[in-house]
Design a protein around this motif. Sequence first.
Motif, short mmCIF file in Angstrom:
data_model
loop_
_atom_site.label_atom_id
_atom_site.label_comp_id
_atom_site.label_asym_id
_atom_site.label_seq_id
_atom_site.Cartn_x
_atom_site.Cartn_y
_atom_site.Cartn_z
N UNK A 71 31.21 62.04 28.40
CA UNK A 71 31.31 62.44 29.80
C UNK A 71 30.09 63.26 30.22
N UNK A 72 29.11 63.38 29.33
CA UNK A 72 27.95 64.22 29.60
C UNK A 72 26.91 63.47 30.42
N UNK A 73 25.86 64.18 30.80
CA UNK A 73 24.85 63.63 31.72
C UNK A 73 24.01 62.55 31.04
N UNK A 74 23.29 61.79 31.86
CA UNK A 74 22.50 60.67 31.36
C UNK A 74 21.17 60.60 32.08
N UNK A 75 20.09 60.59 31.31
CA UNK A 75 18.75 60.42 31.87
C UNK A 75 18.47 58.93 32.03
N UNK A 76 17.93 58.59 33.19
CA UNK A 76 17.59 57.20 33.49
C UNK A 76 16.08 57.02 33.42
N UNK A 77 15.55 56.02 32.72
CA UNK A 77 16.27 54.87 32.15
C UNK A 77 16.53 54.97 30.65
N UNK A 78 16.28 56.10 30.01
CA UNK A 78 16.37 56.14 28.55
C UNK A 78 17.81 56.13 28.03
N UNK A 79 18.78 56.51 28.87
CA UNK A 79 20.19 56.65 28.49
C UNK A 79 20.36 57.79 27.48
N UNK A 80 19.47 58.75 27.52
CA UNK A 80 19.58 59.95 26.71
C UNK A 80 20.48 60.95 27.43
N UNK B 37 2.49 66.01 33.57
CA UNK B 37 3.18 67.25 33.18
C UNK B 37 3.06 68.28 34.29
N UNK B 38 4.20 68.84 34.68
CA UNK B 38 4.21 69.81 35.76
C UNK B 38 4.20 69.21 37.15
N UNK B 39 4.14 67.89 37.23
CA UNK B 39 4.13 67.21 38.54
C UNK B 39 5.42 66.42 38.76
N UNK B 40 5.84 65.66 37.77
CA UNK B 40 7.13 64.97 37.85
C UNK B 40 8.02 65.52 36.73
N UNK B 41 9.28 65.71 37.08
CA UNK B 41 10.18 66.42 36.18
C UNK B 41 11.34 65.53 35.76
N UNK B 42 11.62 65.53 34.46
CA UNK B 42 12.66 64.66 33.91
C UNK B 42 14.04 64.96 34.48
N UNK B 43 14.31 66.21 34.82
CA UNK B 43 15.62 66.55 35.35
C UNK B 43 15.94 65.81 36.63
N UNK B 44 14.91 65.40 37.36
CA UNK B 44 15.16 64.68 38.61
C UNK B 44 15.54 63.23 38.36
N UNK B 45 15.51 62.80 37.11
CA UNK B 45 15.99 61.47 36.74
C UNK B 45 17.29 61.58 35.95
N UNK B 46 17.98 62.70 36.11
CA UNK B 46 19.22 62.95 35.39
C UNK B 46 20.41 62.60 36.27
#
Length: 446
Positions: A92-101, A253-262
């Motif tokens: 039920x936890x969060x998922x990063x797209x597109x890695x499915x991590x 790095x520092x420009x696009x953030x992975x959390x915004x693909x969560x």
Amino acid sequence: MTQSLSLELAHFIERTTWSDIPAHVRHEAHRALVNYFAVSLAGCSDPDVAKAATLFARFNAGGAAHIIGRAEVMDMLNAASLNAMSANVFDYDDTHIPTILHPTAPVAAALFALAETQPVSGEQLLLAFVLGVEVECRIAMAISPEHYRRGWHITSTCGVFGAAAAIGKVLGLDAGQLVGAFGNASAQASGLVETLGSAAKSMGVGNAARNGLLSALLAQDGFVGPDQPLEGERGFLKVFGEQPRFDEVSVGLGERWALMANTYKPYPCGVVLNPVIQACLELARDRTWGLDDIQRIELTGHPLLRQRTDRPDIRFGRQSQVSAQHAVAVSLATGMAGLAEFSDAAVSDQRLRGLYERVHFVDDADYSVESAQVRITFNSGSVLTRTVDVSLGSLDAPLSDHFLEDKLRDLSDYGRSGCEPQPLIDALWALEQATDAGALMRLASL
């Protein structure tokens, strides 16, 4: 390839401050933690988590780190592992797209365990969390989708680097020490997709939190690994990937953030099932037909849907969370898709199991993992079809803050944690101003 990729990433972690984090990324960090505590409270009383807690207590080194939703107090390594397991056990936890991590569990569990053993402010924890997620997701992007397709459980293998980076940031490690932490993490990166549907899958996520924490602590004391743990000839990226894209780690790095693909899940299943369940729930609404009227159910979606969820021979609730056959049957039959619908009791329902063999897959690479079509053919020859182009909880249809708060309240009740949800929710939104981040764990435990 940049020969000093590991060092470049380490320098980024060392120099980044809270003021460098955009407001929308800061807010997403809060959202991720609300979801983290929600799913951890749901999983806290799971029988497998309870078994692990009982065993871990035999090796407890003492300490003040709490277990979410439980009464035990343990050393930070065991606490980090158990809390990550609780967050992941129900899928039920969060998922990063597109890695499915699933990025939050390994990083947050490690950080909150540390925050109970030394002073850590809310701002410090949030900054470290953002950076830890950035590291694990960028590493995952460099080797996706081949890494997951080959059978590596990407949350476990990459999550250990995120936890190491986050803990290293809180400890104030310099770039050289952070590279050492990456090296230590690379020696402990493991986890297999074969474990999906079993408790062992969550053990891998727990190990990512525990071993990431351990990796940074060891590096702080001068225990280090290779100079190029990521990009080396026999480093993580080349060994665990087929044709790693090193730029995914360093560019932007520092420009696009992975959390915004969560993303955050509205249903307790593998993320590729979200559009399928949504379509089935819509088809079940105000239905005038019975289950015995169904001749065939056809699922059209991204090939990953079949690869990860074609599981008709399940026996337990945990397995049903990654079974399209069960997800379709229970959603159509009950019009619901909560944790109770993916329990051992639901799996033993012969009325539902009778639908499993009628589910068929059609692979279509033009579908994203967030879209699917469900087509029901009835004995009468009539057909009902529902297509979901953008599933609830996806990047284009994100869950609201209010939804995540309600999720925490509902899952706290489901997990019988005894935790008071509202004070925890309030503290999570106010974490940036907190002087003691570890206090949240005391609100979330018994």
